[in-house]
Design an enzyme around this catalytic site. Structure first.
Site, PDB file in Angstrom:
ATOM      1  N   GLY A  53      46.451  45.356  28.238  1.00 16.31           N
ATOM      2  CA  GLY A  53      45.458  45.155  27.776  1.00 16.31           C
ATOM      3  C   GLY A  53      45.543  46.992  28.108  1.00 16.31           C
ATOM      4  O   GLY A  53      44.262  47.450  28.631  1.00 16.31           O
ATOM      5  N   SER A  80      45.628  49.234  25.559  1.00 18.69           N
ATOM      6  CA  SER A  80      45.132  49.493  23.987  1.00 18.69           C
ATOM      7  C   SER A  80      44.132  50.512  23.721  1.00 18.69           C
ATOM      8  O   SER A  80      43.236  51.016  23.464  1.00 18.69           O
ATOM      9  CB  SER A  80      45.409  48.503  22.747  1.00 18.69           C
ATOM     10  OG  SER A  80      44.117  47.575  23.314  1.00 18.69           O
ATOM     11  N   VAL A 135      48.467  37.901  28.244  1.00 22.52           N
ATOM     12  CA  VAL A 135      48.706  36.995  29.120  1.00 22.52           C
ATOM     13  C   VAL A 135      48.148  35.997  29.579  1.00 22.52           C
ATOM     14  O   VAL A 135      48.773  35.652  30.245  1.00 22.52           O
ATOM     15  CB  VAL A 135      48.431  38.634  30.258  1.00 22.52           C
ATOM     16  CG1 VAL A 135      48.619  39.701  29.945  1.00 22.52           C
ATOM     17  CG2 VAL A 135      46.822  37.865  29.499  1.00 22.52           C
ATOM     18  N   ASN A 185      46.797  45.235  34.250  1.00 19.44           N
ATOM     19  CA  ASN A 185      45.212  45.359  33.474  1.00 19.44           C
ATOM     20  C   ASN A 185      44.452  44.929  33.160  1.00 19.44           C
ATOM     21  O   ASN A 185      43.289  44.605  32.780  1.00 19.44           O
ATOM     22  CB  ASN A 185      45.403  47.441  33.436  1.00 19.44           C
ATOM     23  CG  ASN A 185      43.732  47.499  32.480  1.00 19.44           C
ATOM     24  OD1 ASN A 185      43.140  47.878  33.360  1.00 19.44           O
ATOM     25  ND2 ASN A 185      43.560  47.071  31.130  1.00 19.44           N
ATOM     26  N   SER A 194      38.189  45.025  40.448  1.00 19.42           N
ATOM     27  CA  SER A 194      37.258  45.720  40.265  1.00 19.42           C
ATOM     28  C   SER A 194      35.878  45.687  41.780  1.00 19.42           C
ATOM     29  O   SER A 194      36.269  44.672  42.179  1.00 19.42           O
ATOM     30  CB  SER A 194      35.975  44.186  39.583  1.00 19.42           C
ATOM     31  OG  SER A 194      34.505  44.625  38.986  1.00 19.42           O
ATOM     32  N   TYR A 242      34.071  36.349  36.478  1.00 14.82           N
ATOM     33  CA  TYR A 242      34.367  36.744  36.552  1.00 14.82           C
ATOM     34  C   TYR A 242      34.483  37.718  37.992  1.00 14.82           C
ATOM     35  O   TYR A 242      35.550  38.224  38.528  1.00 14.82           O
ATOM     36  CB  TYR A 242      33.701  38.604  35.476  1.00 14.82           C
ATOM     37  CG  TYR A 242      34.012  39.271  35.849  1.00 14.82           C
ATOM     38  CD1 TYR A 242      34.944  40.098  34.979  1.00 14.82           C
ATOM     39  CD2 TYR A 242      33.300  40.815  36.665  1.00 14.82           C
ATOM     40  CE1 TYR A 242      35.699  41.575  34.496  1.00 14.82           C
ATOM     41  CE2 TYR A 242      34.353  41.892  36.654  1.00 14.82           C
ATOM     42  CZ  TYR A 242      35.541  42.596  35.276  1.00 14.82           C
ATOM     43  OH  TYR A 242      35.684  43.119  36.131  1.00 14.82           O
ATOM     44  N   ALA A 263      35.240  35.871  40.861  1.00 19.76           N
ATOM     45  CA  ALA A 263      35.546  34.830  40.764  1.00 19.76           C
ATOM     46  C   ALA A 263      37.122  35.558  40.940  1.00 19.76           C
ATOM     47  O   ALA A 263      37.785  35.229  41.858  1.00 19.76           O
ATOM     48  CB  ALA A 263      34.558  33.513  41.171  1.00 19.76           C
ATOM     49  N   LYS A 289      38.323  38.414  39.488  1.00 23.64           N
ATOM     50  CA  LYS A 289      38.562  39.362  40.486  1.00 23.64           C
ATOM     51  C   LYS A 289      38.716  39.634  41.963  1.00 23.64           C
ATOM     52  O   LYS A 289      40.055  39.811  42.229  1.00 23.64           O
ATOM     53  CB  LYS A 289      37.832  40.992  40.032  1.00 23.64           C
ATOM     54  CG  LYS A 289      37.865  41.080  38.347  1.00 23.64           C
ATOM     55  CD  LYS A 289      39.299  41.656  38.014  1.00 23.64           C
ATOM     56  CE  LYS A 289      39.305  41.572  36.718  1.00 23.64           C
ATOM     57  NZ  LYS A 289      39.887  42.405  36.352  1.00 23.64           N
ATOM     58  N   ILE A 320      32.678  52.241  34.740  1.00 23.55           N
ATOM     59  CA  ILE A 320      33.593  53.412  33.719  1.00 23.55           C
ATOM     60  C   ILE A 320      33.543  53.779  32.539  1.00 23.55           C
ATOM     61  O   ILE A 320      32.778  52.234  31.731  1.00 23.55           O
ATOM     62  CB  ILE A 320      35.262  53.262  34.401  1.00 23.55           C
ATOM     63  CG1 ILE A 320      35.743  53.338  35.685  1.00 23.55           C
ATOM     64  CG2 ILE A 320      36.486  53.697  33.122  1.00 23.55           C
ATOM     65  CD1 ILE A 320      35.483  53.680  36.690  1.00 23.55           C
TER      66      ILE A 320
END
Length: 261
Positions: A13, A15, A65, A91, A143, A157, A159, A161, A190
């Site tokens: 990830g 790029s 991935v 990542n 995260s 999401y 769960a 992480k 970020i």
């Protein structure tokens, strides 16, 4: 002090967004960096921007991935190009929102396939090369959402992480005899391309919830990852490093307003 020159680094990830920031830090430090992503256009853009930042080489590798075979091919391509793999930055991740009440099986599977299975597959695919390195490093991008905080629409999401951290702790034990460390960074808000598209008002509102007074930059995550990938961090494994400008600290908005932030 923390030399990464000549190390072989894979950033999944990588790029755009946080991944691109991680890749840029390693490239600037003189590492050989393989950026893995699904989009050929994004890969070409990232490689063009990052190659030449340091003394190493930057290449792009097409990979999904969520597919085991794709991860195996990714690792083989990097080994062929660089002669090995010293650091895996797992990542790659997605974060589409979906309310719990209406979440479909397909939405849940998509999230877990990329964020959880993708972590397993990436590490498994690179494992032989990491063992051969003699000082392998695995750094996961988790995260604050899930392990520490929550946000409506992101049950799947969060769960995913949190699951990464469960993986990390046992993987750190299993891989320790091979001198491989496994750690994770937990980014807060970020300033990536997706956040920038939300507009200045949205960014300012988010910044008011952060003691540092601003959103982080992708490079802020990159510097944390680079430390965990360094030789000097060799005695750190199974640990998390939160990089959020203090976002998780206030117990209420009033805690910040009383300081004048």
């Amino acid at each position: 002090m923390f030399s990464l020159q000549g190390k072989s680094v894979v950033v999944t990830g990588g790029s755009k967004g946080i991944g691109r920031g991680i890749a840029a830090v390693f490239a600037t430090a003189g590492a050989n960096v393989a950026i893995a992503a699904r989009s050929a256009v994004d890969l070409d853009s990232a490689v063009a921007d990052l190659d030449g930042l340091g003394s190493g080489t930057v290449i792009g590798v097409s990979a999904d991935v969520s597919q085991r075979d794709s991860c195996v091919a990714m690792a083989a391509e990097v080994v062929a190009a660089f002669g090995g793999i010293d650091v895996l930055c797992a990542n790659a991740g997605i974060f589409p929102d979906a309310p719990l009440k209406s979440m479909t099986s397909e939405q849940l599977d998509q999230m877990l396939d990329t964020n959880v299975k993708g972590t397993f597959y990436s590490v498994q695919a690179c494992l032989d090369a990491l063992i051969a390195s003699g000082r392998g490093r695995v750094v996961l991008t988790s995260s604050i959402t899930g392990p520490i905080t929550g946000f409506p629409g992101w049950t799947h999401y969060g769960a995913s992480k949190a699951a990464q951290l469960g993986f990390m702790r046992t993987a750190a034990i299993e891989l320790s005899p091979h001198k491989i460390t496994v750690n994770a960074v937990l980014p807060g808000n970020i300033l990536t391309e997706g956040i920038a598209e939300m507009g200045e008002d949205y960014i300012a509102q988010m910044a008011r919830s952060i003691p540092a007074g601003a959103l982080g930059e992708p490079a802020d995550i990159g510097y944390a990852v680079a430390f965990l990938a360094s030789d000097e961090a060799g005695y750190i494994t199974g640990q998390t490093l939160t990089v959020d400008g203090g976002q998780v600290l206030p117990e209420s908005p009033e805690a910040l307003s009383s300081t004048g932030v």
